[in-house]
Design an enzyme around this catalytic site. Structure first.
Site, short mmCIF file in Angstrom:
data_model
loop_
_atom_site.label_atom_id
_atom_site.label_comp_id
_atom_site.label_asym_id
_atom_site.label_seq_id
_atom_site.Cartn_x
_atom_site.Cartn_y
_atom_site.Cartn_z
N HIS A 46 36.84 7.40 53.54
CA HIS A 46 37.26 7.34 54.95
C HIS A 46 37.54 8.79 55.37
O HIS A 46 37.99 9.59 54.55
CB HIS A 46 38.59 6.62 55.16
CG HIS A 46 38.67 5.20 54.71
ND1 HIS A 46 38.90 4.83 53.42
CD2 HIS A 46 38.60 4.04 55.42
CE1 HIS A 46 38.97 3.51 53.34
NE2 HIS A 46 38.79 3.00 54.54
N ASP A 49 40.82 10.05 54.17
CA ASP A 49 41.00 10.32 52.73
C ASP A 49 40.65 11.75 52.38
O ASP A 49 41.13 12.29 51.39
CB ASP A 49 40.03 9.47 51.87
CG ASP A 49 40.04 8.01 52.22
OD1 ASP A 49 41.10 7.51 52.61
OD2 ASP A 49 38.97 7.37 52.06
C1 XUL Z 1 40.92 -2.82 52.83
C2 XUL Z 1 39.55 -2.41 52.44
C3 XUL Z 1 39.07 -1.10 52.96
C4 XUL Z 1 37.63 -1.08 53.30
C5 XUL Z 1 37.17 0.20 53.95
O1 XUL Z 1 41.33 -4.03 52.28
O2 XUL Z 1 38.89 -3.10 51.70
O3 XUL Z 1 39.38 -0.13 52.01
O4 XUL Z 1 36.85 -1.28 52.17
O5 XUL Z 1 37.92 0.53 55.07
#
Ligand code: XUL
Ligand code: CO
Length: 435
Positions: free
Chosen positions: A101, A104
């Site tokens: 993300h 991150d």
């Molecule tokens: C949350 C989840 C996230 C997604 C990406 O439960 O799975 O980490 O994979 O945003």
């Protein structure tokens, strides 16, 4: 130059099923050919940046337990150290992919322009590391759930300025994913849902989400991004009610907004459990609709009822998931992303490596069991026998007739169906032979 974070830990290699070395693979042998394809190319493992490097070991009752050289995560210098360690870990494990993300990988400044500048800077740095190591980006995504601006949703926020901020954020993350050669782009709507209908216009929010996703797809085509756009279902947590509840809900949503040929699903084991499904159910539903894309592999604690994101450790569960993945033709652009985190007492750098080694081994065992079952055809033959009646021309013709004609046929032939065993236990015993 090594960061020294994983001091004393060397490249993990395959040592075979009898090895007792906790830092060796006993089942994952990247070059071993399974159903005509190398294991590495079947499984397409990815490490999740958020759990392994950004998460600090907090839970609702206490904060950071880990101590890492890239804390506090508020400067570009520490973001680069974090990236250095991440790529060292990818190489120690021999994983071909990683996922991220925006939040991150870059520090949060609260301001869109500054966040954009640091995102561009850190992804340039990561692109160089990809070129140096050969590790690739499986997918990128935007974190539109942690910062307080997202508390009432991103694309479904009642405030149009937040919708705008979300659109600009997703654009920046698709751009960065394209720069990194990412093979997919994921949208998980953790706050795309609501807490109470007392303050929520559900229909308007769904329409905004449908419009938003169409803009994402239009932009993908405009810039020539070759990756697959994936939506990740989850029923609740953090929102009480989430619009992307499960695979079936997402498929209905995508069809309603004309996106069925454009968007596929990223399915997560733990999310399936939260929705009251098995993981293989979710995979099979997506595959049946031609919308299976990728998986987030992890496991939930079956007693706690919340999203514990543990590393997988159950071969039969994993084997059934891969069975349905292989049956659907395997991954195309997707892969196996470990959306899993350490327990907060697992402080040591070695714990991060051991967790992934175990998870990769579990998936390798699951894949091999799944392939063996497919090659043996035991389950396929049982299905074929169970549905054999439908191969009769009369049965097929019935699907083109109508209720009156069928009623006449039942009366004429005095049809009186004799129930037959579903053989569930026999088939469970069959599965057990392979796992
Ligand atoms: C949350 C989840 C996230 C997604 C990406 O439960 O799975 O980490 O994979 O945003
Ligand atoms: Co996930």
């Amino acid at each position: 130059m090594s960061t020294g974070f994983f001091d004393g830990i060397t490249q993990v290699t395959f040592e075979g099923a009898d090895s007792t070395n906790p830092m060796a693979f006993r089942h994952y042998n990247p070059d071993e050919v399974v159903m005509g394809k190398r294991m590495e190319d079947h499984l397409r493992f990815a490490v999740a940046w958020w759990h392994s490097f950004a998460w600090e070991g907090g839970d609702p009752f206490g904060g950071q337990t880990f101590e890492r050289p890239w804390y506090p995560q508020d400067s570009m210098e520490n973001a680069r150290t974090k990236a250095d360690v991440a790529f060292e870990m990818f190489q120690i494990l021999g994983v071909p992919f990683y996922c991220w993300h925006d939040a991150d990988i870059r520090p949060e400044t609260g301001n869109f322009a500054d966040n954009l500048a640091t995102l561009n800077e850190i992804t340039d740095y990561m692109a160089d590391k990809q070129a140096a190591t050969g590790v690739k980006c499986l997918w990128g995504t935007a974190n539109m759930f942690s910062h307080r601006r997202w508390m009432a949703g991103a694309a479904t926020n009642p405030d149009p300025d937040v919708f705008a901020f979300a659109a600009a954020t997703v654009k920046s993350c698709i751009d960065a994913t394209q720069k990194l050669g990412g093979e997919n782009y994921v949208l998980w709507g953790g706050r795309e849902g609501y807490e109470t209908l007392l303050n929520t216009d559900l229909k308007q929010e769904l329409d905004h989400l449908g419009r938003f996703l169409n803009m994402v797809v239009d932009y993908k085509h405009k810039i020539g991004f070759k990756g697959t756009i994936l939506v990740e279902p989850k029923p609740q947590e953090p929102s009480k009610h989430q619009y992307d509840y499960d695979a079936a809900t997402c498929i209905g949503f995508l069809r309603k907004y004309g996106l069925e040929g454009e968007v596929k699903l990223n399915l997560e084991q733990g999310h399936a459990i939260l929705a009251g499904h098995s993981f293989e159910h979710e995979v099979a539903v997506a595959a049946a609709e031609g919308m299976f894309g990728s998986i987030d592999m992890n496991r939930n604690d079956y007693q706690s009822g919340w999203d514990t994101d543990q590393f997988p450790n159950n071969v039969p569960e994993v084997a059934l998931a891969y069975y349905h993945i292989l049956r659907a033709g395997g991954f195309e652009t997707g892969g196996t992303n470990f959306d899993a985190r350490l327990r907060r007492q697992s402080l040591d750098p070695g714990d991060l490596i051991a967790a992934h080694v175990g998870a990769m081994d579990i998936c390798a065992r699951g894949l091999k069991a799944a392939a063996a079952m497919l090659e043996d055809r035991g389950l396929e033959d049982a299905l074929s026998e169970r549905y054999a009646g439908w191969r009769e021309p009369q049965a097929q013709a019935m699907l083109d007739s109508d209720l009156e004609e069928i009623s006449r046929r039942v009366l004429d032939a005095n049809t009186n169906p004799e129930p037959r065993s579903g053989k569930q236990e026999v088939l469970e015993n069959y599965l057990n032979r392979f796992v």
